[in-house]
Scaffold this motif. Structure first.
Motif, mmCIF file in Angstrom:
data_model
loop_
_atom_site.group_PDB
_atom_site.id
_atom_site.type_symbol
_atom_site.label_atom_id
_atom_site.label_comp_id
_atom_site.label_asym_id
_atom_site.label_seq_id
_atom_site.Cartn_x
_atom_site.Cartn_y
_atom_site.Cartn_z
ATOM 1 N N VAL A 1 61.884 -69.592 -18.492
ATOM 2 C CA VAL A 1 63.239 -69.489 -17.713
ATOM 3 C C VAL A 1 63.466 -67.617 -18.357
ATOM 4 N N ARG A 2 63.179 -67.422 -19.386
ATOM 5 C CA ARG A 2 63.000 -65.865 -19.437
ATOM 6 C C ARG A 2 62.183 -64.660 -18.837
ATOM 7 N N GLN A 3 61.408 -65.267 -18.361
ATOM 8 C CA GLN A 3 60.447 -64.218 -17.049
ATOM 9 C C GLN A 3 61.181 -64.445 -15.803
ATOM 10 N N ARG A 4 61.667 -65.400 -15.816
ATOM 11 C CA ARG A 4 62.459 -66.098 -14.219
ATOM 12 C C ARG A 4 64.018 -65.139 -14.313
ATOM 13 N N VAL A 5 64.525 -65.187 -15.030
ATOM 14 C CA VAL A 5 65.776 -64.243 -15.359
ATOM 15 C C VAL A 5 65.316 -62.733 -14.852
ATOM 16 N N ARG A 6 64.668 -62.307 -16.102
ATOM 17 C CA ARG A 6 64.267 -60.983 -16.082
ATOM 18 C C ARG A 6 63.753 -61.156 -14.478
ATOM 19 N N ALA A 7 63.085 -61.700 -13.656
ATOM 20 C CA ALA A 7 62.106 -60.762 -12.697
ATOM 21 C C ALA A 7 63.491 -61.335 -11.801
ATOM 22 N N MET A 8 64.786 -62.118 -11.992
ATOM 23 C CA MET A 8 65.903 -62.057 -10.626
ATOM 24 C C MET A 8 66.564 -60.777 -9.960
ATOM 25 N N PRO A 9 66.743 -60.292 -9.464
ATOM 26 C CA PRO A 9 67.255 -58.914 -8.208
ATOM 27 C C PRO A 9 68.712 -58.944 -9.533
ATOM 28 N N LYS A 10 69.046 -57.749 -9.622
ATOM 29 C CA LYS A 10 70.335 -57.420 -10.734
ATOM 30 C C LYS A 10 70.788 -56.155 -9.825
ATOM 31 N N PRO A 11 71.944 -55.923 -9.938
ATOM 32 C CA PRO A 11 72.552 -54.702 -9.686
ATOM 33 C C PRO A 11 72.700 -53.121 -10.801
ATOM 34 N N ALA A 12 72.282 -52.426 -9.641
ATOM 35 C CA ALA A 12 71.866 -51.184 -10.420
ATOM 36 C C ALA A 12 72.598 -51.051 -12.050
ATOM 37 N N SER A 13 74.075 -50.881 -11.576
ATOM 38 C CA SER A 13 75.212 -50.405 -12.935
ATOM 39 C C SER A 13 75.257 -51.823 -14.128
ATOM 40 N N VAL A 14 74.363 -52.722 -13.921
ATOM 41 C CA VAL A 14 74.442 -53.994 -15.522
ATOM 42 C C VAL A 14 73.090 -53.742 -15.894
ATOM 43 N N LEU A 15 73.692 -53.799 -17.468
ATOM 44 C CA LEU A 15 73.007 -53.697 -18.558
ATOM 45 C C LEU A 15 71.890 -54.994 -18.759
ATOM 46 N N GLN A 16 70.371 -55.515 -19.012
ATOM 47 C CA GLN A 16 70.243 -55.915 -19.115
ATOM 48 C C GLN A 16 68.509 -56.235 -20.429
ATOM 49 N N CYS A 17 68.898 -56.687 -20.932
ATOM 50 C CA CYS A 17 67.617 -56.821 -21.902
ATOM 51 C C CYS A 17 66.636 -57.107 -21.448
ATOM 52 N N THR A 18 65.985 -56.069 -22.419
ATOM 53 C CA THR A 18 63.826 -56.428 -21.807
ATOM 54 C C THR A 18 63.226 -57.619 -22.559
ATOM 55 N N ARG A 19 63.711 -57.909 -23.571
ATOM 56 C CA ARG A 19 62.784 -59.109 -24.543
ATOM 57 C C ARG A 19 63.421 -60.317 -23.702
#
Length: 78
Positions: A18-36
């Motif tokens: 699930v974490r791998q799938r969430v990290r791979a999802m596209p996101k807006p450039a201005s949104v912060l996302q945890c690398t872990r």
């Protein structure tokens, strides 16, 4: 001389998938996302603050992932 042996990687757990799938999802450039964990909930913390003249001052700001913090890990995002 000892030989280096490669161990095949283990199959990821369902939670890691699930974490791998969430990290791979596209996101807006201005949104912060945890690398872990891929989480997008953050807290701003300050370390090294001083208390003088009745007020807190100074310190270094850091953005920390909330999901990782709740698991006892301190992941600095920014």
């Amino acid at each position: 001389m000892p030989r280096l042996k490669l161990v095949p990687s283990a199959e990821p757990s369902p939670a890691e998938k699930v974490r791998q799938r969430v990290r791979a999802m596209p996101k807006p450039a201005s949104v912060l996302q945890c690398t872990r964990c891929g989480g997008r909930e953050m807290i701003e913390t300050k370390t090294g603050m001083l208390f003088k003249d009745g007020k807190a001052s100074g310190g270094t700001k850091q953005i920390v992932c909330v999901a990782c913090l709740m698991k006892g890990e301190r992941v600095v995002v920014l």
